[in-house]
Design a protein around this motif. Structure first.
Motif, PDB file in Angstrom:
ATOM      1  N   ASP A   1     -31.303  66.367  40.664  1.00 20.39           N
ATOM      2  CA  ASP A   1     -31.610  65.546  41.828  1.00 20.39           C
ATOM      3  C   ASP A   1     -33.119  65.404  41.984  1.00 20.39           C
ATOM      4  N   ARG A   2     -33.857  66.502  41.816  1.00 21.42           N
ATOM      5  CA  ARG A   2     -35.310  66.453  41.949  1.00 21.42           C
ATOM      6  C   ARG A   2     -35.948  65.604  40.850  1.00 21.42           C
ATOM      7  N   LEU A   3     -35.294  65.534  39.702  1.00 24.65           N
ATOM      8  CA  LEU A   3     -35.791  64.688  38.601  1.00 24.65           C
ATOM      9  C   LEU A   3     -35.345  63.239  38.745  1.00 24.65           C
ATOM     10  N   HIS A   4     -34.619  62.924  39.845  1.00 25.47           N
ATOM     11  CA  HIS A   4     -34.085  61.583  40.112  1.00 25.47           C
ATOM     12  C   HIS A   4     -33.076  61.144  39.057  1.00 25.47           C
ATOM     13  N   LEU A   5     -32.445  62.111  38.397  1.00 26.22           N
ATOM     14  CA  LEU A   5     -31.361  61.810  37.463  1.00 26.22           C
ATOM     15  C   LEU A   5     -30.050  61.984  38.232  1.00 26.22           C
ATOM     16  N   PHE A   6     -29.768  60.994  39.096  1.00 26.80           N
ATOM     17  CA  PHE A   6     -28.707  61.154  40.083  1.00 26.80           C
ATOM     18  C   PHE A   6     -27.319  61.189  39.456  1.00 26.80           C
ATOM     19  N   ASP A   7     -27.124  60.473  38.350  1.00 30.77           N
ATOM     20  CA  ASP A   7     -25.804  60.499  37.698  1.00 30.77           C
ATOM     21  C   ASP A   7     -25.487  61.907  37.189  1.00 30.77           C
ATOM     22  N   LEU A   8     -26.484  62.546  36.554  1.00 35.33           N
ATOM     23  CA  LEU A   8     -26.271  63.913  36.061  1.00 35.33           C
ATOM     24  C   LEU A   8     -26.118  64.899  37.218  1.00 35.33           C
ATOM     25  N   SER A   9     -26.869  64.663  38.292  1.00 35.64           N
ATOM     26  CA  SER A   9     -26.741  65.530  39.467  1.00 35.64           C
ATOM     27  C   SER A   9     -25.332  65.441  40.043  1.00 35.64           C
TER      28      SER A   9
END
Length: 605
Positions: A135-143
């Motif tokens: 989430d902090r890396l803005h990789l929302f799909d993986l989050s």
């Protein structure tokens, strides 16, 4: 090396393994735990590490050593559960440093260890941390993928407290997709759980977090209600830490509702509370100054708005500097570790020289076996070296992007200042001079914007850059694309920034001059910009042509202190590029600049 030398070298390594003691490090375990069970020792060390991390950036290097000692002890026991805790502690250290990629890698190793221990609860807790880092890396799909995986595991194990944590994480993730119904469903579940448990601190903290999500979705009235409920609770509990966050966030809801006086009062209360408690000082000060800037702008006080905006930028930079300080601490830790490793290697080499003759006659089969092992070790070391180089390259690229982003933001502030200044002038010539200066600043800002938005931090795609530049100028001088003939002929698309910057400023000057003076009659305006390969000299040629009445060559060739700044700037930039230019009067004005091959190579090197 030949086979004989390799054999001797292998035997040296074996002798070092048995004859030289390991490099000693400080033992961070307190004497009271010296005779405790290994699981108690590892827990104690991790607890000490957590305390050091929470103390501040000055203790991060020590915290890493404590966590590493706990990990070494866990690995010596072979207990997969303790090893999982060790990986998770090291992951937490990298997470606090902002190194989320490395934190994820360590958390994944912790999950593998907990799987070996068949500990579903710790697996779920660690998956939650992985989702948080993505989430902090803005990789929302993986989050979201990991959050759903952990939620399913927690539900299967009836881990009600972890289910609620995953609900909170899912609410945040789906909020990024603007899925209002899903966000409300997850938040309602969380609030109902804490209310049932009568855990009022968690309940009102969740109310506050939900209010943040509401304001992000434009539900300002609902956000205000949630903030006020949290404020009432925190006031009753005399929780100054919580109040600092609530008061700093309240203007997010009040300003869009035009409750400007009340929003300003909350900003002042937040300032005093944060100064008192030190609650996330620079981060919250940045938010408050942004609120005050918006309030002043809505009241029409643009000078005050700009002052608060500058303070917002300064506080935001302080947060950035704190992050860099943590990263520098981590680099210092790595350096100290490397120094110790180099010392070990030097001592090992000395010991090897003394034992070489003893092992020279060992049998061939044993030597061949060791040779294969050494070759494999060399392979692993080479692979690790490539990985370290790639990591350093990625970090350098990221820092360069951040630098270009910062330069672009600073240029944007300069442009805004020039715009504000022009609005206060009465003299039309002065206004035009300031606006032309603003356009020059924006031309440079476009290059830095391009650099941080792409993977290439030292080269510019001139086709994209010149398209943006000319369209911005066209818009600034009131021309519509449908009634304007803009021709871009770009054969040499990619240029180094040292060439692209002066070239872009030259095009900006010539295009601005065309828009101001060339299109005075009724025919359709034309502007042609070409960047061509010169096959004969292997250099490049810039051409800028309009279909105006043509430039007065006598006026252009006039030099001296009274010649226009634009002409002097073009001449200076052309000299900087080691190029030669000429002007022609051919159905308008044609500017042609040749840049030699040696200048292109110099910029690359």
């Amino acid at each position: 090396m030949n086979l004989g030398n390799a054999c001797v070298y292998l035997l040296m390594l074996v002798s070092l393994t048995f004859s030289y003691p390991a490099f000693s490090q400080k033992n961070w375990l307190p004497p009271s735990a010296a005779n405790a069970h290994d699981s108690v020792k590892t827990w104690t060390l991790r607890h000490i590490g957590d305390s050091l991390v929470n103390t501040g950036t000055g203790q991060l290097g020590t915290a890493k050593q404590v966590y590493q000692q706990a990990m070494n002890l866990a690995q010596s026991t072979g207990d997969p559960k303790e090893i999982g805790f060790g990986y998770r502690a090291l992951g937490y250290w990298h997470e606090q440093l902002g190194d989320y990629t490395q934190a994820i890698a360590l958390y994944q190793q912790a999950v593998d260890a907990f799987k070996k221990a068949n500990n579903s609860r710790q697996i779920a807790k660690t998956i939650y941390l992985i989702s948080f880092c993505y989430d902090r890396l803005h990789l929302f799909d993986l989050s979201e993928k990991h959050a759903l995986s952990g939620l399913k595991l927690a539900q299967q194990g009836n881990m009600e407290d972890l289910v609620v944590q995953f609900y909170e994480q899912m609410a945040h993730v789906v909020n990024n997709r603007k899925d209002t119904k899903q966000v409300d469903w997850y938040n309602d579940k969380v609030l109902a759980y804490y209310k049932k448990k009568k855990d009022w601190l968690s309940y009102y903290t969740s109310q506050y977090n939900t209010g943040i999500m509401d304001k992000n979705r434009g539900l300002f009235t609902r956000a205000e209600q949630r903030f006020r409920q949290a404020e009432t609770f925190a006031t009753a509990q005399k929780d100054g830490y919580f109040l600092g966050y609530i008061w700093a966030s309240m203007p997010y809801a009040l300003i869009p509702l035009n409750k400007l006086d009340e929003a300003e009062q909350y900003c002042n209360k937040a300032f005093r509370q944060i100064e008192k408690n030190g609650t996330d000082k620079h981060g919250l000060f940045a938010d408050i100054n942004e609120h005050l800037s918006r309030i002043a702008e809505k009241r029409g006080n643009h000078q005050q708005a700009l002052l608060y905006y500058k303070r917002h930028i300064a506080d935001r930079d302080s947060v950035f500097n704190e992050t860099k300080s943590r990263q520098l601490t981590e680099l210092e830790t790595r350096y100290q570790t490397q120094v110790k490793e180099d010392s070990i290697k030097q001592l090992a080499a000395t010991n090897a020289a003394q034992t070489r003759q003893i092992w020279a006659g060992t049998g061939g089969i044993f030597v061949l076996t060791l040779l294969l092992g050494t070759l494999y070790w060399f392979y692993r070391e080479a692979r690790r070296s490539r990985q370290r180089i790639q990591t350093q390259s990625n970090q350098m690229t990221l820092m360069m992007k951040e630098l270009h982003h910062r330069v672009k933001n600073n240029l944007a502030i300069v442009s805004s200042l020039l715009k504000l200044q022009s609005n206060r002038l009465d003299d039309e010539k002065a206004i035009q001079a300031v606006r032309v200066g603003q356009q020059r600043v924006e031309a440079m800002s476009l290059i830095h914007q391009r650099l941080y938005q792409t993977e290439h931090v030292t080269t510019i795609d001139m086709r994209e850059y010149l398209t943006d530049l000319t369209q911005n100028l066209m818009h600034a001088y009131g021309y519509e694309a449908s009634f304007f003939d803009l021709q871009l002929v770009i054969e040499h698309a990619i240029l180094d920034i040292d060439v692209a910057m002066p070239l872009g400023l030259i095009v900006n000057e010539l295009a601005t001059n065309a828009f101001k003076y060339a299109y005075t009659d009724q025919k359709r305006p034309l502007l042609r910009i070409a960047l061509l390969n010169d096959k004969s000299t292997h250099g490049i040629t810039l051409e800028v042509q309009d279909n105006g009445p043509g430039i007065d060559m006598v006026d252009w060739q006039h030099t001296g202190n009274k010649s226009s700044f634009g002409k002097r700037l073009i001449a200076s930039l052309s000299e900087q590029l080691e190029g030669q230019f000429r002007l022609y009067k051919e159905n308008g004005t044609l500017f042609r600049l040749h840049i030699p091959q040696i200048r292109l190579h110099a910029s690359i090197n």
